[in-house]
Design an enzyme around this catalytic site. Structure first.
Site, PDB file in Angstrom:
ATOM      1  N   CYS A 107       0.705  -1.086  -0.146  1.00 22.56           N
ATOM      2  CA  CYS A 107       0.161   0.060  -0.069  1.00 22.56           C
ATOM      3  C   CYS A 107       0.740   1.717   0.264  1.00 22.56           C
ATOM      4  CB  CYS A 107      -0.722  -0.085   1.208  1.00 22.56           C
ATOM      5  SG  CYS A 107      -2.088   1.551   1.513  1.00 22.56           S
ATOM      6  N   HIS A 149      -9.180  -4.025  -2.218  1.00 21.20           N
ATOM      7  CA  HIS A 149      -8.661  -2.660  -1.456  1.00 21.20           C
ATOM      8  C   HIS A 149      -9.142  -1.761  -1.012  1.00 21.20           C
ATOM      9  CE1 HIS A 149      -3.531  -2.301  -0.011  1.00 21.20           C
ATOM     10  NE2 HIS A 149      -4.012  -1.017  -1.006  1.00 21.20           N
ATOM     11  N   GLU A 150      -9.260  -1.464  -2.449  1.00 23.25           N
ATOM     12  CA  GLU A 150      -9.228  -0.124  -2.413  1.00 23.25           C
ATOM     13  C   GLU A 150     -10.841   0.331  -1.618  1.00 23.25           C
ATOM     14  OE1 GLU A 150      -6.674   2.793  -3.455  1.00 23.25           O
ATOM     15  OE2 GLU A 150      -5.604   0.662  -3.948  1.00 23.25           O
ATOM     16  N   HIS A 153     -10.755   0.847   1.612  1.00 30.10           N
ATOM     17  CA  HIS A 153      -9.862   2.035   2.574  1.00 30.10           C
ATOM     18  C   HIS A 153     -11.072   2.864   2.877  1.00 30.10           C
ATOM     19  CE1 HIS A 153      -5.707   2.545   2.445  1.00 30.10           C
ATOM     20  NE2 HIS A 153      -5.291   2.351   1.011  1.00 30.10           N
TER      21      HIS A 153
END
Length: 193
Positions: A107, A149-150, A153
């Site tokens: 990341c 993954h995004e 966030h």
């Protein structure tokens, strides 16, 4: 304009982000700056919290995974080749499908830390593009992984949250150093005060 990347420890990385509307101020410029920042920092995805905005916006360019790993037979055989380049606004993952599989993730907000993370192989996601057209699509392989993954966030989660407690404890010193600005990277970062 290249934006600084928020480092581990910045409060915005732990916020559940808010939806935005088409009249969000300077949205087109923000998206343009985020693409420039993504490519400058050699990432494959970038979420708004990583540029200090608590909004539900992220970018994914999984084509780079395939382009930059042409000699890796495993990568070249993923079902989502050649990948995608997309903007995701107000995204909501509707369904996770398939078996979980491990892949070594990193990341931009947690530089020089890479860990094997298990994620489902397929997702169904609803989102708006940069023109605020609504889409519901299914993604798999590496593209699904980058999106997850995004997406994490904008939900206030980080990939290290999936690690076993002992492994996370072993990384704590590195994480503390990152939050104190004791890390050297080739891109601009913003550290907690």
């Amino acid at each position: 304009m290249i934006l600084p990347i928020t480092a581990y420890g910045m409060p915005v990385l732990r916020k559940v982000c808010r939806d935005i509307s088409p009249d969000y101020p300077d949205l087109e410029k923000l998206i343009e700056d985020m693409w420039e920042t993504l490519y400058y920092s050699n990432g494959v995805g970038l979420a708004a919290p990583q540029v200090n905005r608590d909004i539900r916006l992220f970018l994914v360019d999984s084509t780079q995974v395939f382009d930059n790993n042409e000699d890796d037979d495993e990568v070249q055989h993923y079902p989502d080749k050649p990948g995608i380049k997309k903007v995701f606004i107000n995204a909501k993952i509707l369904n996770y499908e398939g078996r979980e599989w491990a892949y070594n993730e990193g990341c931009l907000s947690i530089p020089k830390v890479r860990e094997d993370i298990n994620r489902p192989e397929t997702i169904v996601i609803e989102y708006y593009d940069e023109a605020f057209n609504k889409h519901t699509e299914t993604f798999n392989g590496l593209t699904a992984r980058v999106i997850q993954h995004e997406y994490d966030h904008i939900e206030g989660k980080l990939f290290i949250d999936y690690l076993k407690p002992l492994r996370k404890k072993m990384l704590q010193r590195k994480l503390n150093d990152i939050s104190k600005g004791k890390v050297s990277v080739d891109y601009r970062m913003m550290f907690p005060k």
